[in-house]
Design a protein around this motif. Structure first.
Motif, PDB file in Angstrom:
ATOM      1  N   TRP A   1     -19.774  46.517 -52.880  1.00 33.60           N
ATOM      2  CA  TRP A   1     -19.183  45.971 -51.661  1.00 33.60           C
ATOM      3  C   TRP A   1     -18.221  44.863 -52.049  1.00 33.60           C
ATOM      4  O   TRP A   1     -18.344  44.261 -53.117  1.00 33.60           O
TER       5      TRP A   1
ATOM      6  N   HIS B   1     -17.816  39.739 -54.216  1.00 31.76           N
ATOM      7  CA  HIS B   1     -17.904  41.182 -54.430  1.00 31.76           C
ATOM      8  C   HIS B   1     -19.148  41.470 -55.267  1.00 31.76           C
ATOM      9  O   HIS B   1     -19.722  40.563 -55.883  1.00 31.76           O
TER      10      HIS B   1
ATOM     11  N   PHE C   1     -18.464  46.214 -41.368  1.00 28.77           N
ATOM     12  CA  PHE C   1     -18.687  47.043 -42.547  1.00 28.77           C
ATOM     13  C   PHE C   1     -17.762  48.258 -42.458  1.00 28.77           C
ATOM     14  O   PHE C   1     -17.685  48.903 -41.420  1.00 28.77           O
TER      15      PHE C   1
ATOM     16  N   ASN D   1     -10.127  51.845 -48.588  1.00 30.28           N
ATOM     17  CA  ASN D   1     -11.393  51.499 -49.217  1.00 30.28           C
ATOM     18  C   ASN D   1     -11.312  51.599 -50.740  1.00 30.28           C
ATOM     19  O   ASN D   1     -12.332  51.692 -51.415  1.00 30.28           O
TER      20      ASN D   1
ATOM     21  N   CYS E   1     -16.375  43.793 -44.825  1.00 30.11           N
ATOM     22  CA  CYS E   1     -17.125  44.171 -46.018  1.00 30.11           C
ATOM     23  C   CYS E   1     -16.887  45.657 -46.281  1.00 30.11           C
ATOM     24  O   CYS E   1     -17.453  46.515 -45.604  1.00 30.11           O
ATOM     25  N   ASN E   2     -16.016  45.945 -47.247  1.00 32.63           N
ATOM     26  CA  ASN E   2     -15.787  47.341 -47.632  1.00 32.63           C
ATOM     27  C   ASN E   2     -16.881  47.786 -48.582  1.00 32.63           C
ATOM     28  O   ASN E   2     -17.306  47.026 -49.455  1.00 32.63           O
ATOM     29  N   ILE E   3     -17.334  49.031 -48.403  1.00 33.05           N
ATOM     30  CA  ILE E   3     -18.481  49.565 -49.140  1.00 33.05           C
ATOM     31  C   ILE E   3     -18.048  50.790 -49.928  1.00 33.05           C
ATOM     32  O   ILE E   3     -17.354  51.661 -49.403  1.00 33.05           O
TER      33      ILE E   3
ATOM     34  N   SER F   1     -16.650  51.924 -44.463  1.00 35.78           N
ATOM     35  CA  SER F   1     -16.919  52.933 -45.482  1.00 35.78           C
ATOM     36  C   SER F   1     -15.982  54.108 -45.265  1.00 35.78           C
ATOM     37  O   SER F   1     -15.630  54.429 -44.131  1.00 35.78           O
TER      38      SER F   1
ATOM     39  N   ALA G   1     -13.288  48.855 -53.105  1.00 37.32           N
ATOM     40  CA  ALA G   1     -14.737  49.067 -53.189  1.00 37.32           C
ATOM     41  C   ALA G   1     -15.059  50.340 -53.960  1.00 37.32           C
ATOM     42  O   ALA G   1     -15.998  50.379 -54.761  1.00 37.32           O
TER      43      ALA G   1
ATOM     44  N   SER H   1     -25.577  52.474 -50.801  1.00 32.04           N
ATOM     45  CA  SER H   1     -24.453  51.528 -50.818  1.00 32.04           C
ATOM     46  C   SER H   1     -24.441  50.713 -49.531  1.00 32.04           C
ATOM     47  O   SER H   1     -24.223  49.496 -49.542  1.00 32.04           O
TER      48      SER H   1
ATOM     49  N   ALA I   1     -25.188  46.613 -49.238  1.00 34.42           N
ATOM     50  CA  ALA I   1     -24.246  45.712 -48.577  1.00 34.42           C
ATOM     51  C   ALA I   1     -24.922  44.932 -47.454  1.00 34.42           C
ATOM     52  O   ALA I   1     -24.757  43.714 -47.333  1.00 34.42           O
TER      53      ALA I   1
END
Length: 199
Positions: free
Chosen positions: A66, A78, A114, A161, A49-51, A116, A164, A96, A100
């Motif tokens: 996300w 997304h 996760f 990233n 899960c990219n934030i 970031s 996101a 953020s 998420a």
């Protein structure tokens, strides 16, 4: 454990935050070695899960996002959300992360890494006791993570990233204020997501 009805002291929150930090995969840059410049798929049976977050000033809405992808690199879901009145980039970064984590909890997703690219968020999570004014957000993140089995948090490069980040920036630069959760990836990021999925 902190429950919804508890009113924990600052000392308890900071102690729990330190134990939580030590137990998780939040590694300082110096221990990570060279930061990757290509997005990588998560291991089989897990999700990444990219934030992202985008903040310009406290008078304009901030964007958070996300994007969730499986071990084959396929984008399953997304999301984008707009927040008003956030006072700093650090606050936007924390919201953020909270958005998420809450979303993964509500969607009953487990085994989630996760990611970031925010150095500010990394510093706050590594050293929460240096950022007492954000204790309520750190505490909320910790509380919601308890409902997710097999989670970890990683710091990554901006290049890894970018999807996101682009979704979050659509609030501040594109003035797209509608919040949503949607299947697959956004059509306007199809090329980027396809290239990353093939990496």
């Amino acid at each position: 454990m902190i429950t919804g009805g508890d009113s924990p002291s600052m000392e308890l929150i900071l102690r729990k935050a330190e134990l939580w930090r030590q137990a998780q995969n939040i590694v300082p840059d110096s221990e990570e070695g060279t930061v990757n410049n290509k997005w990588r798929k998560p291991p089989q049976g897990s999700f990444k899960c990219n934030i992202g977050s985008s903040w310009s000033n406290s008078f304009n809405p901030s964007g958070v996002s996300w994007i969730l992808r499986d071990y084959k690199g396929f984008t399953t879901l997304h999301s984008r959300r707009a927040y008003s009145g956030l006072r700093s980039k650090e606050e936007a970064d924390l919201y953020s992360m909270l958005w998420a984590v809450e979303s993964m909890r509500d969607l009953r997703q487990h085994h989630v890494s996760f990611e970031s690219s925010s150095p500010e968020l990394r510093q706050i999570l590594l050293n929460p006791y240096h950022f007492n004014h954000f204790h309520h957000l750190v505490s909320a993140i910790m509380y919601n993570l308890q409902a997710i089995e097999g989670w970890s948090i990683h710091h990554t490069s901006l290049e890894c990233n970018s999807a996101a980040g682009a979704i979050a920036a659509s609030v501040t630069t594109g003035r797209r204020y509608q919040s949503y959760v949607a299947s697959n990836g956004p059509a306007w990021l199809h090329t980027l997501l396809t290239v990353e999925a093939a990496s």
